[in-house]
Design an enzyme around this catalytic site. Structure first.
Site, PDB file in Angstrom:
ATOM      1  N   LYS A  14      18.143 128.472 152.685  1.00 44.63           N
ATOM      2  CA  LYS A  14      17.046 129.444 152.717  1.00 44.63           C
ATOM      3  C   LYS A  14      17.121 130.270 151.441  1.00 44.63           C
ATOM      4  CE  LYS A  14      15.598 133.805 154.905  1.00 44.63           C
ATOM      5  NZ  LYS A  14      15.719 134.734 156.057  1.00 44.63           N
ATOM      6  N   ASP A  39      12.803 139.640 150.790  1.00 43.66           N
ATOM      7  CA  ASP A  39      12.167 139.625 152.107  1.00 43.66           C
ATOM      8  C   ASP A  39      11.746 141.040 152.503  1.00 43.66           C
ATOM      9  OD1 ASP A  39      11.313 139.186 154.675  1.00 43.66           O
ATOM     10  OD2 ASP A  39      13.316 138.808 155.512  1.00 43.66           O
ATOM     11  N   LYS A  80       9.254 145.458 156.958  1.00 49.37           N
ATOM     12  CA  LYS A  80      10.539 146.037 157.357  1.00 49.37           C
ATOM     13  C   LYS A  80      10.533 147.538 157.076  1.00 49.37           C
ATOM     14  CE  LYS A  80      13.539 142.051 156.389  1.00 49.37           C
ATOM     15  NZ  LYS A  80      14.032 141.869 157.763  1.00 49.37           N
ATOM     16  N   ASP A  82      18.560 137.717 150.433  1.00 54.02           N
ATOM     17  CA  ASP A  82      18.062 136.821 151.483  1.00 54.02           C
ATOM     18  C   ASP A  82      17.930 135.377 150.969  1.00 54.02           C
ATOM     19  OD1 ASP A  82      17.415 136.549 154.135  1.00 54.02           O
ATOM     20  OD2 ASP A  82      15.291 136.988 153.861  1.00 54.02           O
ATOM     21  N   ASP A  93       8.014 138.485 159.565  1.00 55.53           N
ATOM     22  CA  ASP A  93       9.390 138.741 159.116  1.00 55.53           C
ATOM     23  C   ASP A  93      10.352 137.641 159.578  1.00 55.53           C
ATOM     24  OD1 ASP A  93      11.441 140.047 157.863  1.00 55.53           O
ATOM     25  OD2 ASP A  93      11.668 141.614 159.383  1.00 55.53           O
ATOM     26  N   GLU A 110      10.530 134.676 158.615  1.00 58.08           N
ATOM     27  CA  GLU A 110      10.004 133.767 157.592  1.00 58.08           C
ATOM     28  C   GLU A 110      10.989 132.670 157.205  1.00 58.08           C
ATOM     29  OE1 GLU A 110      11.577 136.464 156.915  1.00 58.08           O
ATOM     30  OE2 GLU A 110      12.927 135.773 155.347  1.00 58.08           O
ATOM     31  N   ARG A 140      12.887 130.660 158.905  1.00 57.59           N
ATOM     32  CA  ARG A 140      12.737 129.399 159.660  1.00 57.59           C
ATOM     33  C   ARG A 140      11.499 128.637 159.214  1.00 57.59           C
ATOM     34  NH1 ARG A 140      12.778 132.939 165.067  1.00 57.59           N
ATOM     35  NH2 ARG A 140      14.004 134.189 163.622  1.00 57.59           N
TER      36      ARG A 140
HETATM   37  N1  BES Z   1      16.369 137.970 156.358  1.00 55.96           N
HETATM   38  C1  BES Z   1      16.202 138.472 157.669  1.00 55.96           C
HETATM   39  C2  BES Z   1      17.504 138.486 158.465  1.00 55.96           C
HETATM   40  C3  BES Z   1      18.538 139.458 157.957  1.00 55.96           C
HETATM   41  C4  BES Z   1      18.540 140.767 158.385  1.00 55.96           C
HETATM   42  C5  BES Z   1      19.526 139.030 157.111  1.00 55.96           C
HETATM   43  C6  BES Z   1      19.493 141.640 157.927  1.00 55.96           C
HETATM   44  C7  BES Z   1      20.498 139.907 156.655  1.00 55.96           C
HETATM   45  C8  BES Z   1      20.481 141.215 157.062  1.00 55.96           C
HETATM   46  C9  BES Z   1      15.197 137.603 158.425  1.00 55.96           C
HETATM   47  O1  BES Z   1      14.185 137.058 157.657  1.00 55.96           O
HETATM   48  C10 BES Z   1      14.550 138.480 159.442  1.00 55.96           C
HETATM   49  O2  BES Z   1      13.861 139.382 159.048  1.00 55.96           O
HETATM   50  N2  BES Z   1      14.794 138.192 160.710  1.00 55.96           N
HETATM   51  C11 BES Z   1      14.256 138.971 161.764  1.00 55.96           C
HETATM   52  C12 BES Z   1      13.767 138.034 162.824  1.00 55.96           C
HETATM   53  C13 BES Z   1      12.964 138.695 163.889  1.00 55.96           C
HETATM   54  C14 BES Z   1      11.647 139.174 163.329  1.00 55.96           C
HETATM   55  C15 BES Z   1      12.746 137.713 165.003  1.00 55.96           C
HETATM   56  C16 BES Z   1      15.364 139.867 162.277  1.00 55.96           C
HETATM   57  O3  BES Z   1      16.510 139.443 162.339  1.00 55.96           O
HETATM   58  O4  BES Z   1      15.070 141.018 162.597  1.00 55.96           O
HETATM   59 ZN    ZN Z   2      14.603 136.760 155.683  1.00 53.39          ZN
HETATM   60 MN    MN Z   3      12.539 138.359 157.469  1.00 58.94          MN
END
Ligand code: BES
Ligand code: ZN
Ligand code: MN
Length: 487
Positions: free
Chosen positions: A252, A257, A264, A275, A334, A336, A338
């Site tokens: 990824k 992000d 966010k 990310d 968010d 994204e 996947r």
């Molecule tokens: N890149 C983030 C996950 C992340 C968060 C990595 C904090 C490192 C530190 C990912 O793209 C994301 O935003 N995931 C969301 C998913 C949710 C919307 C289902 C998350 O984990 O909040």
């Molecule tokens: Zn992300």
């Molecule tokens: Mn995200």
């Protein structure tokens, strides 16, 4: 940091000398001021324990460090030696000294032990100070060279492979550390092209038009809110049997992000420059494999996009069609990662029919809640592959912990309007993310997903890294290749 091997005796200069001390075995040939001093400061040679003193040799004051190697009995002996090497570097990195000599005479180390010590020393010395123009002199890293004297036979050869690994880890750290105005999809590709040039790795790059023609609607949906154009970076290393199916590593690479329209919150958003840690680990691993001429066929694929909110950004509720033909309702922009991985994995399977697919991603915050910063999460459809990765994790220090999967979790991402939605409920958020990716894995293809969200960035210094980018992922993948593919 350079590691150099000296033949013959110690250079007669005034650079510090380090001696490795096994637990409760302070060398007898040392000056009594050192042995007495070490005893007085309760130095016993425990792993990574350090004692420093000055002695007069040949009329010059020589700085001598004793570094503990532990009792050598632990299962993780090599990891302990890495920590010892790292502790030595941490002590001298900004000491004003530019070179350090490690004298391995009578250390009792085997070649592999010595190489592990040197790997730790080298990795702990990596820093990225290029943007610090006003750094106080006394904080600057000064240590540039580690010289090795009286190394056991075979150390130099053993070090060659570890040096390749170190360069891979360092390249990953560099990519992860760079801010998102410097590293974005196109510049990630340019940086990789530059670093991988001449290594024998075959490079291919798909641009947005080629990806559109292939039907990568999920990846492109994420990218459409950014002025930075997406890229798919493909790195091929053919060091194994001709015609043998490669193992594929897919990363990824979200170079920033913001969350997109599902924006966010501001606090900590700067972290989202890392990310792309999965893609960074894949690129660093490919470099390490090529530099040490690994006898294996491996392909690395990085899905590179920036996730931004914009007039052209995708909206919550949009339905996109992935390259596999499966449709996805984008509930949360968010989630994204996947969406990027699913198209990257579909393409990789179609292009290479890989023997196995291992993806790496900073995929979910929920992973950090579950495992903290000690283990990456491992999800797999194949018990044998999972075991091999767990073993490689323990052996390399990039530790993994397996997580459950199953049909009940899978059901949670069914959508009323499309084949699936891109998020499930809050509970088990890392697992439903893995279930989402699994829906794109071809039947019969062994697959593992490493959610490394808690591992690529460290708030404080660790065993062999300073605070900041750790390079996590490179070591476990390199170890997996060594033990499982090169055998
Ligand atoms: N890149 C983030 C996950 C992340 C968060 C990595 C904090 C490192 C530190 C990912 O793209 C994301 O935003 N995931 C969301 C998913 C949710 C919307 C289902 C998350 O984990 O909040
Ligand atoms: Zn992300
Ligand atoms: Mn995200």
């Amino acid at each position: 940091m350079q590691i150099e091997f000296l033949d013959g005796t110690l250079a007669a200069d005034t650079s510090p000398v380090a001696r490795i001390v096994n637990q409760d075995a302070i060398p007898a040939d040392l000056e009594s001021v050192l042995t007495d001093g070490a005893r007085a400061s309760r130095f016993s040679g425990k792993t990574a324990q350090l004692f420093e003193g000055f002695v007069s040799r040949g009329g010059k004051a020589v700085r001598v460090a004793l570094i503990g190697a532990g009792d050598g009995k632990a299962k993780d002996r090599l990891a302990a030696l890495e920590r010892a090497g790292a502790a030595l570097t941490a002590k001298f990195l900004a000491s004003g000294e530019t070179a350090l000599t490690i004298d391995l005479a009578d250390s009792g180390l085997a070649a592999a032990d010595a190489a592990a010590f040197l790997l730790g020393a080298r990795l702990r010395g990596w820093r990225h100070d290029v943007y610090r123009t006003r750094m106080p002199e006394d904080q600057k890293a000064t240590l540039k060279t580690i010289r090795v004297a009286n190394a056991p036979a075979g150390t130099e050869a053993a070090w060659e492979a570890e040096a390749a690994l170190a360069q891979g880890v360092e390249f990953t750290r560099e990519l992860v550390t760079e801010p998102a105005n410097v590293i974005y999809p196109e510049s990630f590709v340019a940086r990789a092209e530059k670093r991988l040039a001449g290594t024998g790795i075959g490079l291919r790059v798909l641009d947005e038009n080629e990806m559109a023609a292939l039907g990568m609607g999920a990846l492109l949906g994420v990218a459409q809110g950014s002025v930075r154009k997406p890229r798919l970076l493909v790195m091929e290393w053919k060091g194994g049997q001709a015609g043998e199916a490669p193992v594929a590593f897919v990363g990824k690479g979200v170079t920033f992000d913001t969350g997109g329209i599902s924006l966010k919150p501001p606090a900590g958003m700067e972290d989202m420059k890392w990310d792309m840690g999965g893609a960074g680990a894949v690129a660093g691993t490919m470099l390490a494999l090529a530099l040490r001429k690994a006898k294996a066929n491996v392909v690395g694929v990085c899905g590179l996009v920036e996730n931004m909110p914009d007039g052209n950004a995708q909206r919550p509720g949009d339905v996109v069609t992935s390259m596999s033909g499966q449709t996805i309702e984008v509930i949360n922009t968010d989630a994204e990662g996947r969406l990027v991985l699913c198209d990257a994995i579909t393409w990789t399977q179609k292009e290479f029919s890989p023997a196995a697919v291992i993806d790496l991603a900073t995929l979910t915050g929920a992973m950090i809640i579950s495992l903290g910063n000690e283990h990456g999460g491992l999800f797999s459809n194949d018990d044998a592959l999972a075991e091999k990765l767990l073993d490689a994790g323990i052996a390399s220090g990039d530790k993994l912990w397996r997580q459950p999967m199953g049909p009940a979790y899978d059901k949670l991402i069914d959508s009323p309007i499309a084949d699936m939605k891109n998020v499930g409920p809050r509970e088990g958020g890392s697992i439903t993310a893995a279930q989402f990716i699994q829906r794109f894995v071809d039947k019969g293809t062994p697959w593992a997903h490493l959610d490394i969200a808690g591992m690529v960035w460290a708030a404080k210094p660790g065993a062999t890294w300073d605070k900041g980018a750790t390079g996590f992922g490179v070591r476990v993948l390199d170890r997996f290749v060594r033990d499982q593919l090169e055998g």
